[in-house]
Design a protein around this motif. Structure first.
Motif, mmCIF file in Angstrom:
data_model
loop_
_atom_site.group_PDB
_atom_site.id
_atom_site.type_symbol
_atom_site.label_atom_id
_atom_site.label_comp_id
_atom_site.label_asym_id
_atom_site.label_seq_id
_atom_site.Cartn_x
_atom_site.Cartn_y
_atom_site.Cartn_z
ATOM 1 N N TYR A 23 103.700 1.747 -16.367
ATOM 2 C CA TYR A 23 102.308 1.515 -16.762
ATOM 3 C C TYR A 23 102.091 0.035 -17.073
ATOM 4 O O TYR A 23 101.095 -0.559 -16.644
ATOM 5 C CB TYR A 23 101.965 2.367 -17.983
ATOM 6 C CG TYR A 23 100.534 2.223 -18.453
ATOM 7 C CD1 TYR A 23 99.535 3.066 -17.963
ATOM 8 C CD2 TYR A 23 100.178 1.256 -19.387
ATOM 9 C CE1 TYR A 23 98.218 2.942 -18.389
ATOM 10 C CE2 TYR A 23 98.867 1.115 -19.810
ATOM 11 C CZ TYR A 23 97.892 1.962 -19.317
ATOM 12 O OH TYR A 23 96.587 1.832 -19.735
ATOM 13 N N GLU A 27 99.610 -2.575 -15.285
ATOM 14 C CA GLU A 27 98.598 -3.273 -16.076
ATOM 15 C C GLU A 27 98.704 -4.784 -15.882
ATOM 16 O O GLU A 27 97.685 -5.484 -15.788
ATOM 17 C CB GLU A 27 98.758 -2.905 -17.553
ATOM 18 C CG GLU A 27 97.559 -3.267 -18.408
ATOM 19 C CD GLU A 27 97.666 -2.676 -19.801
ATOM 20 O OE1 GLU A 27 96.660 -2.151 -20.287
ATOM 21 O OE2 GLU A 27 98.758 -2.742 -20.392
ATOM 22 N N LEU A 81 95.572 3.954 -13.953
ATOM 23 C CA LEU A 81 95.634 3.228 -15.229
ATOM 24 C C LEU A 81 94.644 3.797 -16.228
ATOM 25 O O LEU A 81 94.971 4.018 -17.400
ATOM 26 C CB LEU A 81 95.354 1.740 -15.005
ATOM 27 C CG LEU A 81 96.537 0.815 -14.713
ATOM 28 C CD1 LEU A 81 96.066 -0.625 -14.609
ATOM 29 C CD2 LEU A 81 97.609 0.925 -15.784
ATOM 30 N N LEU A 84 95.703 7.305 -17.481
ATOM 31 C CA LEU A 84 96.924 7.372 -18.294
ATOM 32 C C LEU A 84 96.821 6.644 -19.631
ATOM 33 O O LEU A 84 97.718 6.744 -20.452
ATOM 34 C CB LEU A 84 98.105 6.794 -17.508
ATOM 35 C CG LEU A 84 98.643 7.629 -16.349
ATOM 36 C CD1 LEU A 84 99.786 6.893 -15.668
ATOM 37 C CD2 LEU A 84 99.129 8.993 -16.847
ATOM 38 N N ARG A 85 95.721 5.927 -19.828
ATOM 39 C CA ARG A 85 95.633 5.069 -21.017
ATOM 40 C C ARG A 85 95.875 5.842 -22.317
ATOM 41 O O ARG A 85 96.679 5.437 -23.158
ATOM 42 C CB ARG A 85 94.282 4.355 -21.038
ATOM 43 C CG ARG A 85 94.152 3.324 -22.167
ATOM 44 C CD ARG A 85 93.024 2.336 -21.898
ATOM 45 N NE ARG A 85 93.420 1.366 -20.873
ATOM 46 C CZ ARG A 85 92.870 1.297 -19.661
ATOM 47 N NH1 ARG A 85 91.926 2.149 -19.310
ATOM 48 N NH2 ARG A 85 93.270 0.390 -18.808
ATOM 49 N N VAL A 88 99.561 7.169 -22.590
ATOM 50 C CA VAL A 88 100.512 6.107 -22.936
ATOM 51 C C VAL A 88 100.389 5.740 -24.406
ATOM 52 O O VAL A 88 101.388 5.503 -25.092
ATOM 53 C CB VAL A 88 100.303 4.867 -22.034
ATOM 54 C CG1 VAL A 88 101.130 3.681 -22.528
ATOM 55 C CG2 VAL A 88 100.681 5.197 -20.591
#
Length: 347
Positions: A23, A27, A81, A84-85, A88
């Motif tokens: 991740y 990013e 992204l 999944l923010r 995570v």
């Protein structure tokens, strides 16, 4: 942690670290694109061979694309992204850190990004990006926005991506800043906000340090009076928080000023005010910028600061900050505030 996610972690104990690693690489590519593997390697501290392996996998999954100019995210990569923010954050434990910070600092909201911006510049960019998203939502109901200077505020300005231009918005520099690095001056940052949103800008080109006589004279000037009235009508203040000693050096403070700051036990700085660990003002730079009472009267306030070394400064400032303030920070600062005697684990 969600029970299903907890069960997955029990079955695949390597899941959290692997997911966070990939991740963070995604990013970084999003922030720096187009970017080469060597740059990602230098920014993460990982071996270039490892970065090659991970980016090849990300390419095979159609999350990134490679060209002569470097790696870039695909539309799918952007979507992944975003999706999944929150996951995570939960795996990193930042959701718990946010709750802990809100309780300890007594504020409306704390937003914590994974990592430590003292160690990785990409984390500062992530802080700027998240603060920019929050600011864009606040622009819907705010028309007069005061912004301060600093590298973190510059990171926020760089990440503004609003699609709708709004000429009714007005960005005003909260400080003068002559003598500071141009890119980090409040005037430059306010101009950047205005350019990206289609709003207007009002700048304040004054030295940081003025004698009492010069300040009194300046405050009688029509243009300064007008700026002070704008500060009174400010809907939103977006600001950074500085380490007291670092800010005194950066501002080339006189020996006498440094002595007052040190003997007063100053820990943090914001808006030209220096605060001790209890939030008491121990020194104030005499300058025609936004005043603390004007900040405290603003309907909306967002503070942006990160890094383990900023922990004491953040905690100091929030001893006196309005409860409605939103703090955007990182894991390094959050863990140091909540567990000051605990050694920070590898993030």
């Amino acid at each position: 942690m969600d029970p299903v996610l907890q069960a997955q972690v029990h079955l695949l104990p390597e899941l959290p670290s692997l997911l966070k690693k990939r991740y963070s690489i995604l990013e970084l590519i999003q922030t720096e694109q187009p970017v080469g593997r060597r740059t990602i390697s230098e920014m993460t501290g990982a071996a270039e061979r490892e970065i090659r392996k991970e980016t090849d996998l990300l390419r095979d999954q159609a999350l990134i694309e490679m060209s002569k100019s470097g790696m870039s995210l695909t539309m799918l990569g952007d979507d992944v992204l975003d999706q999944l923010r929150e996951l995570v954050k939960e795996l990193a434990g930042t959701a718990e850190l946010e709750t802990g910070l809100q309780a300890k600092l007594g504020i409306k909201q704390a937003v914590v990004l994974p990592g430590d911006s003292d160690r990785l510049s990409s984390v500062k960019a992530a802080i700027g990006r998240q603060a920019a998203r929050i600011a864009e939502e606040m622009f819907e109901s705010c028309r007069t926005i005061a912004v301060t200077g600093g590298s973190t505020m510059a990171a926020v300005a760089a990440e503004i991506r609003t699609a709708r231009k709004n000429p009714a918005m007005q960005f005003i520099a909260a400080r003068g800043g002559l003598g500071e690095e141009m890119l980090h001056q409040a005037n430059t940052i306010a101009s950047s906000f205005a350019e990206k949103t289609g709003g207007a800008v009002r700048t304040l080109y004054l030295p940081e340090h003025l004698s009492a006589e010069a300040l009194e004279m300046m405050m009688r000037e029509p243009v300064i009076k007008e700026m002070m009235e704008l500060y009174d009508r400010t809907d939103l203040v977006i600001h950074g928080i500085g380490d007291a000693e670092e800010m005194a050096i950066r501002r080339r403070s006189s020996v006498n000023e440094v002595e007052k700051i040190k003997t007063g036990g100053a820990v943090s700085e914001a808006f030209g005010y220096y605060f001790d660990k209890t939030g008491k003002i121990v020194y104030r730079i005499p300058t025609a910028g936004i005043q603390l009472e004007q900040v405290q009267n603003a309907p909306s306030i967002m503070a942006v600061a990160g890094g383990r070394t900023k922990a004491r400064a953040i905690e100091s400032y929030f001893q006196a900050a309005p409860e409605r303030t939103i703090l955007v920070t990182d894991e390094g600062a959050a863990r140091a505030i909540l567990n000051p005697t605990t050694k920070l684990e590898e993030l």
